[in-house]
Design a protein around this motif. Structure first.
Motif, PDB file in Angstrom:
ATOM      1  N   CYS A   1      52.663  44.654  26.314  1.00 19.98           N
ATOM      2  CA  CYS A   1      51.285  45.480  26.471  1.00 19.98           C
ATOM      3  C   CYS A   1      50.164  44.489  26.520  1.00 19.98           C
ATOM      4  O   CYS A   1      50.123  43.211  26.403  1.00 19.98           O
ATOM      5  CB  CYS A   1      51.274  46.331  25.259  1.00 19.98           C
ATOM      6  N   ASP A   2      48.927  45.065  26.766  1.00 21.62           N
ATOM      7  CA  ASP A   2      47.795  44.266  26.777  1.00 21.62           C
ATOM      8  C   ASP A   2      47.362  43.610  25.437  1.00 21.62           C
ATOM      9  O   ASP A   2      46.928  44.062  24.422  1.00 21.62           O
ATOM     10  CB  ASP A   2      46.394  45.058  27.209  1.00 21.62           C
ATOM     11  N   PRO A   3      47.345  41.959  25.425  1.00 22.50           N
ATOM     12  CA  PRO A   3      47.197  41.548  24.134  1.00 22.50           C
ATOM     13  C   PRO A   3      45.576  41.840  23.473  1.00 22.50           C
ATOM     14  O   PRO A   3      45.459  41.595  22.376  1.00 22.50           O
ATOM     15  CB  PRO A   3      47.265  40.086  24.387  1.00 22.50           C
ATOM     16  N   GLU A   4      44.797  42.458  24.568  1.00 26.53           N
ATOM     17  CA  GLU A   4      43.481  42.604  23.845  1.00 26.53           C
ATOM     18  C   GLU A   4      43.351  43.380  22.838  1.00 26.53           C
ATOM     19  O   GLU A   4      42.648  43.829  22.059  1.00 26.53           O
ATOM     20  CB  GLU A   4      42.594  42.936  25.047  1.00 26.53           C
ATOM     21  N   ILE A   5      44.280  44.515  22.864  1.00 25.98           N
ATOM     22  CA  ILE A   5      44.474  45.449  21.751  1.00 25.98           C
ATOM     23  C   ILE A   5      44.618  44.851  20.359  1.00 25.98           C
ATOM     24  O   ILE A   5      44.179  45.258  19.377  1.00 25.98           O
ATOM     25  CB  ILE A   5      45.491  46.422  22.023  1.00 25.98           C
ATOM     26  N   PHE A   6      45.047  43.576  20.366  1.00 26.20           N
ATOM     27  CA  PHE A   6      45.128  42.755  18.982  1.00 26.20           C
ATOM     28  C   PHE A   6      43.669  42.230  18.559  1.00 26.20           C
ATOM     29  O   PHE A   6      43.818  41.944  17.245  1.00 26.20           O
ATOM     30  CB  PHE A   6      46.024  41.737  19.070  1.00 26.20           C
ATOM     31  N   LYS A   7      43.093  42.309  19.273  1.00 27.01           N
ATOM     32  CA  LYS A   7      41.445  41.789  18.961  1.00 27.01           C
ATOM     33  C   LYS A   7      40.437  43.025  18.602  1.00 27.01           C
ATOM     34  O   LYS A   7      39.381  42.915  18.549  1.00 27.01           O
ATOM     35  CB  LYS A   7      40.915  41.108  20.107  1.00 27.01           C
ATOM     36  N   LEU A   8      41.159  44.349  18.486  1.00 26.95           N
ATOM     37  CA  LEU A   8      40.219  45.286  18.374  1.00 26.95           C
ATOM     38  C   LEU A   8      39.580  45.748  16.738  1.00 26.95           C
ATOM     39  O   LEU A   8      38.997  46.613  16.469  1.00 26.95           O
ATOM     40  CB  LEU A   8      40.740  46.743  18.774  1.00 26.95           C
TER      41      LEU A   8
ATOM     42  N   ASP B   1      46.366  52.103  27.992  1.00 28.06           N
ATOM     43  CA  ASP B   1      45.619  50.869  28.093  1.00 28.06           C
ATOM     44  C   ASP B   1      44.319  50.617  26.869  1.00 28.06           C
ATOM     45  O   ASP B   1      44.443  51.232  26.016  1.00 28.06           O
ATOM     46  CB  ASP B   1      44.779  51.032  29.487  1.00 28.06           C
ATOM     47  N   LEU B   2      43.927  49.753  27.039  1.00 29.35           N
ATOM     48  CA  LEU B   2      42.850  49.037  26.341  1.00 29.35           C
ATOM     49  C   LEU B   2      41.974  50.326  25.806  1.00 29.35           C
ATOM     50  O   LEU B   2      41.463  50.360  24.515  1.00 29.35           O
ATOM     51  CB  LEU B   2      41.937  47.874  26.749  1.00 29.35           C
ATOM     52  N   ALA B   3      41.304  51.025  26.635  1.00 24.64           N
ATOM     53  CA  ALA B   3      40.436  52.073  26.399  1.00 24.64           C
ATOM     54  C   ALA B   3      41.225  53.066  25.529  1.00 24.64           C
ATOM     55  O   ALA B   3      40.426  53.716  24.718  1.00 24.64           O
ATOM     56  CB  ALA B   3      40.137  52.904  27.955  1.00 24.64           C
TER      57      ALA B   3
ATOM     58  N   PHE C   1      43.072  52.795  23.190  1.00 22.82           N
ATOM     59  CA  PHE C   1      43.183  52.445  21.865  1.00 22.82           C
ATOM     60  C   PHE C   1      41.814  52.203  21.206  1.00 22.82           C
ATOM     61  O   PHE C   1      41.627  52.269  19.819  1.00 22.82           O
ATOM     62  CB  PHE C   1      43.820  51.152  21.727  1.00 22.82           C
ATOM     63  N   GLN C   2      40.636  52.482  22.091  1.00 20.25           N
ATOM     64  CA  GLN C   2      39.481  52.813  21.313  1.00 20.25           C
ATOM     65  C   GLN C   2      39.238  53.961  20.983  1.00 20.25           C
ATOM     66  O   GLN C   2      38.032  53.976  19.901  1.00 20.25           O
ATOM     67  CB  GLN C   2      38.448  52.035  22.587  1.00 20.25           C
ATOM     68  N   ASP C   3      40.187  54.827  20.768  1.00 20.66           N
ATOM     69  CA  ASP C   3      39.925  56.233  20.074  1.00 20.66           C
ATOM     70  C   ASP C   3      39.901  55.837  18.642  1.00 20.66           C
ATOM     71  O   ASP C   3      40.680  55.408  18.093  1.00 20.66           O
ATOM     72  CB  ASP C   3      41.272  57.053  20.385  1.00 20.66           C
ATOM     73  N   PRO C   4      38.759  56.448  18.096  1.00 18.99           N
ATOM     74  CA  PRO C   4      38.410  56.113  16.491  1.00 18.99           C
ATOM     75  C   PRO C   4      39.584  56.778  15.680  1.00 18.99           C
ATOM     76  O   PRO C   4      39.535  56.377  14.557  1.00 18.99           O
ATOM     77  CB  PRO C   4      37.145  56.583  16.350  1.00 18.99           C
ATOM     78  N   ASN C   5      40.248  57.701  16.203  1.00 23.70           N
ATOM     79  CA  ASN C   5      41.404  58.318  15.429  1.00 23.70           C
ATOM     80  C   ASN C   5      42.539  57.155  15.359  1.00 23.70           C
ATOM     81  O   ASN C   5      43.449  57.667  14.358  1.00 23.70           O
ATOM     82  CB  ASN C   5      41.892  59.652  15.867  1.00 23.70           C
ATOM     83  N   ILE C   6      42.484  56.210  16.009  1.00 22.65           N
ATOM     84  CA  ILE C   6      43.782  55.492  15.867  1.00 22.65           C
ATOM     85  C   ILE C   6      43.306  54.352  15.070  1.00 22.65           C
ATOM     86  O   ILE C   6      42.497  53.553  15.164  1.00 22.65           O
ATOM     87  CB  ILE C   6      44.133  54.849  17.465  1.00 22.65           C
TER      88      ILE C   6
END
Ligand code: XMP
Length: 604
Positions: A67-74, A38-40, A42-47
């Motif tokens: 997948c959750d399209p919000e990850i494209f805005k990270l 999930d979105l959380a 992808f918030q891992d700074p190592n990614i």
């Protein structure tokens, strides 16, 4: 804790290929299923970047992978490939439509890029890339602009400079895309990550991790003589000390000639502790009267589990003793494109009994993060003999899947004058052989006859290409063989398939032929020119001379997913054929000239 790239696996057959190419750039790449993160996550700074793989579906179909399209805005760079490119555009408001017939592209295409996009740094303005798509992006997602096209695909490469999003219709991961590797390198540059995934680092860090995980416990491990279990065994013996690691080798009676001695000697030479369990009678007994390929595979797998269970019944695993397995990274992941091979592989290391032990924390898999080339590099790093590390892969069920069986005896008397026995009369340049083998066409396994080519051609590449054309055209065959020599005289007057199961006599017959092939490869210095070389025994004889035939199956491959014929010199094939035919029970020797697809590597 390495900086890394996450690959979201939309079910395409190349997800592993993308990951291993990225790892070759010393960057850790991990494959995840899109519906499991999930979105959380992808918030891992190592990614530091995300790759969206290809996939077999259409993005506009209901229930297609997403997948959750919000990850494209990270703010993390994203590279969408094929289905991933289409998904990325659709998710940001673009449109994907079925390509018109003229818009479907399979194979090589010339891509022209506009020299602006950093993904194309150091790549000629016009260069060849590999395409494989039926759908296309007809309208770009918000913020995207086109940066590359082919004759048939207007939006073959697009980017959104503000969000660092890139979409490409072609496949940079396949070796046929000449600058594909450069595309992946450029993407890694854009992600600005450390290139710190080296096997030396892995070894250093992993030793400490494993030591902490295992502590004072003892470990048992079933070794097969293959690269993965041997490297796992050596690694654990190095870290824990040989007295803490017990290796078990099951002689299932389906081994290559001399294999048991070879494994015993090489394991002893690396200072590890090995016990051989002689279970040949149990395996061969269970195979008596069994003819179906899948039934044989299942029986061999189940017998192996029975042997393991019998061992665990007398040597209980508890918090002081763990089971180790040589599982490698591709074995741990289920992807659409590799589901078949996973079923095969997981036979041994993910059956319910083992799964229960895994769940109870009683199993360690020290190579579960590595690809095969990394396992080999680790083996070399630990100083294992080169020959051991570079052995050809050998299937778990061993010679059991290379001994074709027949439930009943059938004879076929070709009546050329009446019926032409499928010869030139009816324009087929092959004869249909009266037995069947496994193939793979599209996403399906097929079970069809081999065609015996009757053409004079002896250029292997030509034969392979002819074989592809014939198999695409004639639906009764899924592979083609060429005769290399025979013990009968004249032309084929009669073919016979003899009722046979797997038995010690046939195992010995195949072992002899297989041994000739292996030793000749070593003698002629061509062992490393092929990736694998199955030798197959079929209960097929001609003109009542001899009992069986041998088929040679030299393979050129990188990952067993696709393969071409190993193009060894004719001198090699002549030499082994002459040797094999010294056994009177062999009627004929054939060379399999089929690529994968449409043929599988093994005949069963
Ligand atoms: P195919 O025949 O599917 O083989 O093209 C692909 C690769 O898998 C190996 N193979 C097996 N390995 N158990 C294994 O451990 C099996 O039942 C099995 N069947 C095939 C094959 O040797 C090739 O490397």
């Amino acid at each position: 804790m390495h900086e890394k790239i996450i690959i979201l696996d939309f079910g395409g057959q190349y997800a592993h290929l993308i990951a291993s190419r990225i790892r070759r750039e010393q960057v850790l790449a991990e494959i995840h299923q899109p519906d499991e993160v999930d979105l959380a996550f992808f918030q891992d700074p190592n990614i530091k970047g995300i790759v969206l793989s290809g996939g077999p579906q259409s993005v506009y179909d209901e229930g297609s992978a997403s997948c959750d399209p919000e990850i494209f805005k990270l703010g993390k760079p994203v590279l969408g490939i094929c289905y991933g490119h289409q998904f990325l555009n659709q998710a940001l408001g673009g449109k994907v439509v079925p390509g018109k017939d003229s818009g479907k592209e399979f194979g090589r295409a010339e891509l022209t890029h506009d020299q602006q996009c950093p993904l194309f740094k150091d790549i000629p303005t016009v260069s060849p890339f590999w395409m494989s798509h039926g759908d296309e992006v007809s309208q770009l997602g918000e913020g995207f602009e086109g940066c590359g096209n082919t004759d048939l695909c207007h939006n073959a490469a697009v980017w959104n400079a503000d969000l660092n999003l890139f979409g490409i219709q072609f496949h940079p991961e396949v070796t046929h895309s000449e600058y594909g590797h450069q595309i992946l390198k450029n993407f890694l540059d854009i992600c600005e990550l450390k290139r710190d995934w080296t096997i030396e680092k892995f070894y250093e860090e992993h030793q400490a991790n494993l030591k902490a995980q295992i502590g004072d416990k003892h470990v048992v491990l079933f070794v097969s003589g293959g690269v993965d279990s041997t490297v796992a065994f050596a690694l654990l013996s190095n870290i824990l000390g040989a007295d803490k690691v017990q290796g078990l080798f099951v002689d299932n009676g389906l081994l290559r000639q001399g294999e048991r001695d070879y494994v015993e000697k090489s394991i002893k030479a690396i200072g590890a502790r090995l016990t051989v369990m002689d279970e040949a009678d149990r395996f061969l007994g269970n195979l008596t009267g069994v003819y179906e390929p899948e039934a044989k595979r299942e029986i061999i797998g189940n017998t192996f589990i029975d042997v393991q269970k019998a061992f665990f019944a007398t040597h209980e695993l508890d918090e002081n003793t763990l089971l180790a397995q040589g599982t490698i990274y591709p074995d741990t992941i289920e992807t659409g494109g590799t589901k078949n091979s996973d079923t095969i592989k997981t036979h041994h290391n993910r059956v319910p009994e083992i799964q229960k032990m895994i769940d109870a924390g009683l199993v360690i898999e020290p190579l579960a993060d590595l690809y095969k080339d990394e396992v080999r590099a680790l083996g070399e790093l630990m100083g294992l003999p080169h020959e051991l590390v570079w052995r050809h892969p050998f299937p778990g069920p061993g010679l059991g899947v290379r001994i074709l069986c027949a439930e009943e005896t059938t004879e076929d008397i070709p009546q050329r004058d009446v019926n032409a026995f499928t010869l030139q009369r009816n324009k087929k340049p092959f004869e249909v052989l009266p037995l069947k083998s496994v193939g793979v066409q599209g996403d399906f396994r097929t079970y069809k006859h081999p065609g015996l080519l009757t053409v004079a051609e002896d250029d292997l590449a030509e034969l392979e290409s002819l074989s592809t054309k014939l198999i695409n055209h004639y639906t009764d065959i899924n592979r083609c063989v060429k005769s290399l020599g025979h013990n009968y005289d004249g032309r084929i007057e009669r073919t016979k398939v003899k009722q046979s199961d797997v038995n010690p006599e046939r195992v010995a017959r195949l072992q002899r032929a297989d041994h000739i092939v292996t030793t000749t490869m070593h003698e002629m210095g061509v062992y490393n020119d092929v990736w694998q070389f199955p030798v197959v025994l079929a209960p097929l004889s001609f003109n009542n001379v001899g009992e069986e035939s041998i088929i040679l199956r030299p393979i050129d491959s990188i990952d067993a997913m696709s393969a071409t014929v190993g193009k060894l010199p004719w001198e090699f094939f002549k030499k082994v054929t002459t040797e094999i035919l010294k056994d009177d029970s062999i009627s004929a020797v054939f060379l399999d000239v089929t690529s994968k697809p449409p043929g599988t590597i093994e005949w069963e």
